[in-house]
Design an enzyme around this catalytic site. Structure first.
Site, PDB file in Angstrom:
ATOM      1  CG  LEU A  61      -1.963  -1.179   1.172  1.00  0.00           C
ATOM      2  CD1 LEU A  61      -2.870  -1.117   2.383  1.00  0.00           C
ATOM      3  CD2 LEU A  61      -2.759  -1.231  -0.114  1.00  0.00           C
ATOM      4  CG  HIS A  63       0.944   6.643  -2.149  1.00  0.00           C
ATOM      5  ND1 HIS A  63       0.630   6.501  -0.815  1.00  0.00           N
ATOM      6  CD2 HIS A  63      -0.217   6.910  -2.786  1.00  0.00           C
ATOM      7  CE1 HIS A  63      -0.661   6.685  -0.656  1.00  0.00           C
ATOM      8  NE2 HIS A  63      -1.208   6.930  -1.832  1.00  0.00           N
ATOM      9  CG  MET A  97       6.400   3.200   4.473  1.00  0.00           C
ATOM     10  SD  MET A  97       6.069   2.077   5.836  1.00  0.00           S
ATOM     11  CE  MET A  97       7.438   1.633   6.650  1.00  0.00           C
ATOM     12  CG  ASP A 112      23.959 -12.798  -0.800  1.00  0.00           C
ATOM     13  OD1 ASP A 112      23.740 -14.029  -0.736  1.00  0.00           O
ATOM     14  OD2 ASP A 112      24.445 -12.243  -1.803  1.00  0.00           O
TER      15      ASP A 112
END
Length: 143
Positions: A61, A63, A97, A112
């Site tokens: 959700l 943008h 975010m 990794d």
């Protein structure tokens, strides 16, 4: 998804950080450029930037917003690497975010690249951990 159609375009900035706990020998390898897979800071930086730019593809959700800048930095302790990501935009919604996505992707890239040095005899990771992922700051207003 929250409708931001009527919100004004404003300068926004967010900084997030997190750390990966590693064996001291692994941290030394990173700092001395002795990781076989390559330059850990360079790869983690690119991973962080790519994730910040594409966060709306992995956070359902969120943008898609125009990212105007991403800064990545590293701090070290004897047994950890702290990654800090600052994301900037001029948009209708914030970039926290995007900064968090950048931190997580950067830390995963580090894991990794050094996993061969972190595994025990059973192939487990008894020391390695990603922790303390936080939004350090948000800003909205004039640049």
């Amino acid at each position: 998804m929250v409708d931001v159609t009527n919100k004004p375009v404003v300068y926004r900035e967010a900084t997030a950080s997190g750390e990966i706990v590693l064996r001291p020998e692994t941290v030394r390898r990173i700092r001395e450029g002795l990781v076989e897979k390559g330059n850990v800071e360079a790869v983690a930086s690119v991973a962080a930037i790519m994730a910040a730019k594409d966060s709306s593809k992995i956070i359902p959700l969120a943008h898609p917003i125009p990212i105007t800048g991403v800064d990545v930095s590293f701090d070290y302790t004897e047994n950890s690497v702290r990654l800090r990501v600052t994301v900037k935009t001029k948009a209708e919604t914030g970039v926290e975010m995007d900064a968090l996505a950048g931190v997580m992707a950067g830390l995963l890239a580090i894991w990794d690249m050094v996993k061969a040095y972190e595994k025990d005899e059973k192939g487990q990771y008894p020391v390695t951990a990603i922790r303390n992922v936080v939004v350090e700051s948000k800003f909205k207003g004039e640049a």
